[in-house]
Enzyme design. Structure first.
Site, PDB file in Angstrom:
ATOM      1  N   ASP A  59       0.823  -1.209   0.000  1.00 48.95           N
ATOM      2  CA  ASP A  59       0.000   0.000   0.000  1.00 48.95           C
ATOM      3  C   ASP A  59       0.861   1.265   0.000  1.00 48.95           C
ATOM      4  O   ASP A  59       1.841   1.359   0.743  1.00 48.95           O
ATOM      5  CB  ASP A  59      -0.871  -0.048   1.275  1.00 48.95           C
ATOM      6  CG  ASP A  59      -1.940   1.015   1.307  1.00 48.95           C
ATOM      7  OD1 ASP A  59      -2.511   1.309   0.241  1.00 48.95           O
ATOM      8  OD2 ASP A  59      -2.208   1.536   2.400  1.00 48.95           O
ATOM      9  N   HIS A  60       0.467   2.224  -0.830  1.00 43.21           N
ATOM     10  CA  HIS A  60       1.168   3.529  -0.880  1.00 43.21           C
ATOM     11  C   HIS A  60       2.675   3.350  -1.030  1.00 43.21           C
ATOM     12  O   HIS A  60       3.463   3.917  -0.259  1.00 43.21           O
ATOM     13  CB  HIS A  60       0.898   4.344   0.393  1.00 43.21           C
ATOM     14  CG  HIS A  60      -0.461   4.963   0.441  1.00 43.21           C
ATOM     15  ND1 HIS A  60      -0.868   5.965  -0.409  1.00 43.21           N
ATOM     16  CD2 HIS A  60      -1.513   4.720   1.252  1.00 43.21           C
ATOM     17  CE1 HIS A  60      -2.120   6.318  -0.127  1.00 43.21           C
ATOM     18  NE2 HIS A  60      -2.539   5.564   0.872  1.00 43.21           N
TER      19      HIS A  60
ATOM     20  N   HIS B 197      -6.879  10.976   5.031  1.00 44.56           N
ATOM     21  CA  HIS B 197      -6.150   9.981   5.830  1.00 44.56           C
ATOM     22  C   HIS B 197      -6.057  10.376   7.305  1.00 44.56           C
ATOM     23  O   HIS B 197      -5.992  11.556   7.645  1.00 44.56           O
ATOM     24  CB  HIS B 197      -4.710   9.839   5.311  1.00 44.56           C
ATOM     25  CG  HIS B 197      -4.589   8.985   4.085  1.00 44.56           C
ATOM     26  ND1 HIS B 197      -4.196   9.484   2.875  1.00 44.56           N
ATOM     27  CD2 HIS B 197      -4.804   7.668   3.894  1.00 44.56           C
ATOM     28  CE1 HIS B 197      -4.162   8.507   1.984  1.00 44.56           C
ATOM     29  NE2 HIS B 197      -4.529   7.397   2.565  1.00 44.56           N
TER      30      HIS B 197
ATOM     31  N   HIS C 299      -9.672   5.713  -0.022  1.00 47.85           N
ATOM     32  CA  HIS C 299      -8.669   5.751   1.054  1.00 47.85           C
ATOM     33  C   HIS C 299      -9.197   6.606   2.201  1.00 47.85           C
ATOM     34  O   HIS C 299     -10.189   7.310   2.077  1.00 47.85           O
ATOM     35  CB  HIS C 299      -7.351   6.335   0.525  1.00 47.85           C
ATOM     36  CG  HIS C 299      -6.575   5.372  -0.311  1.00 47.85           C
ATOM     37  ND1 HIS C 299      -5.320   4.932   0.039  1.00 47.85           N
ATOM     38  CD2 HIS C 299      -6.883   4.737  -1.469  1.00 47.85           C
ATOM     39  CE1 HIS C 299      -4.885   4.080  -0.877  1.00 47.85           C
ATOM     40  NE2 HIS C 299      -5.814   3.951  -1.813  1.00 47.85           N
ATOM     41  N   GLY C 300      -8.512   6.514   3.342  1.00 51.95           N
ATOM     42  CA  GLY C 300      -8.902   7.343   4.475  1.00 51.95           C
ATOM     43  C   GLY C 300     -10.291   7.002   4.987  1.00 51.95           C
ATOM     44  O   GLY C 300     -11.030   7.873   5.467  1.00 51.95           O
TER      45      GLY C 300
ATOM     46  N   SER D  99     -11.284   5.408   7.590  1.00 53.78           N
ATOM     47  CA  SER D  99     -11.510   5.443   9.038  1.00 53.78           C
ATOM     48  C   SER D  99     -12.409   6.603   9.443  1.00 53.78           C
ATOM     49  O   SER D  99     -13.150   6.512  10.418  1.00 53.78           O
ATOM     50  CB  SER D  99     -10.177   5.579   9.789  1.00 53.78           C
ATOM     51  OG  SER D  99      -9.410   4.418   9.642  1.00 53.78           O
TER      52      SER D  99
ATOM     53  N   ASN E 140     -10.186   1.192   2.034  1.00 55.84           N
ATOM     54  CA  ASN E 140      -8.994   1.084   2.869  1.00 55.84           C
ATOM     55  C   ASN E 140      -9.236   1.661   4.265  1.00 55.84           C
ATOM     56  O   ASN E 140      -9.649   2.813   4.392  1.00 55.84           O
ATOM     57  CB  ASN E 140      -7.851   1.882   2.239  1.00 55.84           C
ATOM     58  CG  ASN E 140      -7.316   1.245   0.978  1.00 55.84           C
ATOM     59  OD1 ASN E 140      -7.893   0.301   0.443  1.00 55.84           O
ATOM     60  ND2 ASN E 140      -6.203   1.764   0.496  1.00 55.84           N
ATOM     61  N   VAL E 141      -8.916   0.853   5.267  1.00 56.75           N
ATOM     62  CA  VAL E 141      -9.082   1.268   6.665  1.00 56.75           C
ATOM     63  C   VAL E 141      -7.783   1.004   7.421  1.00 56.75           C
ATOM     64  O   VAL E 141      -7.268  -0.123   7.405  1.00 56.75           O
ATOM     65  CB  VAL E 141     -10.223   0.481   7.343  1.00 56.75           C
ATOM     66  CG1 VAL E 141     -10.360   0.890   8.812  1.00 56.75           C
ATOM     67  CG2 VAL E 141     -11.541   0.679   6.608  1.00 56.75           C
TER      68      VAL E 141
ATOM     69  N   THR F 200      -6.358   3.751  10.320  1.00 54.89           N
ATOM     70  CA  THR F 200      -6.323   4.480  11.584  1.00 54.89           C
ATOM     71  C   THR F 200      -7.323   3.954  12.605  1.00 54.89           C
ATOM     72  O   THR F 200      -7.011   3.878  13.807  1.00 54.89           O
ATOM     73  CB  THR F 200      -6.587   5.977  11.301  1.00 54.89           C
ATOM     74  OG1 THR F 200      -5.550   6.445  10.420  1.00 54.89           O
ATOM     75  CG2 THR F 200      -6.584   6.797  12.573  1.00 54.89           C
TER      76      THR F 200
HETATM   77  O1  G3H Z   1      -4.146   3.317   2.447  1.00 58.03           O
HETATM   78  C1  G3H Z   1      -4.615   3.259   3.581  1.00 58.03           C
HETATM   79  C2  G3H Z   1      -5.843   3.933   3.951  1.00 58.03           C
HETATM   80  O2  G3H Z   1      -6.099   4.991   3.116  1.00 58.03           O
HETATM   81  C3  G3H Z   1      -6.064   4.122   5.412  1.00 58.03           C
HETATM   82  O3  G3H Z   1      -6.572   5.388   5.758  1.00 58.03           O
HETATM   83  O4  G3H Z   1      -5.792   5.287   8.110  1.00 58.03           O
HETATM   84  O5  G3H Z   1      -7.334   7.068   7.366  1.00 58.03           O
HETATM   85  O6  G3H Z   1      -8.151   4.719   7.527  1.00 58.03           O
HETATM   86  P1  G3H Z   1      -7.006   5.633   7.276  1.00 58.03           P
HETATM   87 ZN    ZN Z   2      -4.360   5.476   1.794  1.00 58.82          ZN
END
Ligand code: G3H
Ligand code: ZN
Length: 291
Positions: A84-85, A182, A210-211, A213, A232-233, A235
């Site tokens: 990831d990333h 994120h 993404h982001g 959470s 994607n989760v 945090t």
């Molecule tokens: O690539 C990972 C995710 O975008 C996680 O985002 O930590 O804000 O849930 P998040």
């Molecule tokens: Zn991400």
């Protein structure tokens, strides 16, 4: 044997108009908690290992991927392994070199901080090699707000540019900027659902959020209905894990054995993963595919 082929898991989500829950792994206990939660839900998921997690482990990706692969192999549901990333060209090359033979199912080549032409050039170069290594490839267009504080949450992906980007690079999935950010510690992000629908109509590959959470459950459901196919989760799992550790240690200032506080923290991750799975992809309830 390896982790499940990510392309197959995403294709199943596309077919059933749902999304693949994808969770960030920091260490073994995160991976165990994620696999446990997914297994309880009976829903296939991805274990995502980010460049930041690789750096945390001293720069080597092999030990954590090997652990994830073993957990995936033993799980009663399909579990894919995703890088990831990944921004560092050295890590992109290493992930591709290890490839599906090492259990990796997919890689996110993140060149989103580059300008458009360089993003296309970097992504397209990696796609050909990653496909040859058996990997499904995700890329990003329109940096998603909040990462490293570098981008404002107001960033949005343009549908026409996204379609051109996919055509020019050959990517299999596209991370889009639609309002999430994120590392949010509160779940009150609002998403541009009309933009998601417009992107889904314009872009011929699955869209990735993404982001997640920071996105409330009902908005996650609406995002899936609008066309998001991978969620994607990260945090939120860390909030659950660390909150559990903190409350244990607050109650017992003489604790020394990490197993005493890591076990409930891992359970907290499992509980949250199960909940996210049920919100994100009830249509993916399934047994493990034979492969
Ligand atoms: O690539 C990972 C995710 O975008 C996680 O985002 O930590 O804000 O849930 P998040
Ligand atoms: Zn991400």
């Amino acid at each position: 044997m390896t982790g499940a082929p990510v392309g197959d898991l995403v294709a199943a989500a596309v077919e059933r108009r749902t999304a693949v829950p994808s969770f960030n792994v920091i260490g073994l206990e995160h991976a165990e908690g994620i696999v446990l939660g997914a297994s309880r839900a009976g829903i296939p998921v991805l274990l995502q290992i980010s460049e930041n997690a690789i750096r945390f482990h001293g720069g080597g990706m092999r030990p954590l991927i090997a652990a994830c692969r073993e957990l995936a192999e033993a799980a009663p549901v399909d579990i894919g392994i995703h890088l990831d990333h990944i921004e560092d060209p050295v890590l992109i090359d290493e992930g591709i070199a290890l490839g599906s033979a090492f259990g990796i199912g997919s890689i996110m080549v993140d060149a989103s901080t580059l300008d458009y032409a360089d993003n296309v050039r970097t992504t397209a170069d990696a796609v050909g090699r990653a496909h040859a290594a058996g990997l499904w490839v995700e890329a990003e267009l329109g940096a998603i707000g909040g990462k490293d504080g570098a981008h404002a949450p107001g960033v949005r992906t343009d549908p026409a540019e996204a379609a051109s980007f996919v055509a020019a690079t050959g990517v299999d999935g596209l991370a889009v900027a639609v309002g999430s950010s994120h590392a949010m510690a509160t779940r009150d992000a609002s998403l541009d659902l009309e933009l998601i629908a417009a992107l889904a109509a314009a872009v011929p590959v699955p869209l990735v959020l993404h982001g997640s959470s920071g996105v409330p459950d009902d908005v996650i459901r609406e995002a899936v209905a609008a066309g998001i196919r991978k969620i994607n989760v990260g945090t939120a799992l860390n909030i659950a894990y660390t909150g559990s550790v903190r409350s244990f240690l607050d109650a017992d200032d003489r604790a020394t054995d990490p197993r005493k506080y890591v076990a409930p923290a891992r359970d907290a991750v499992a509980d949250l993963v199960q909940r996210f799975c049920e919100v994100i992809s009830p249509a993916l309830l399934s047994r493990k595919a034979s492969r």
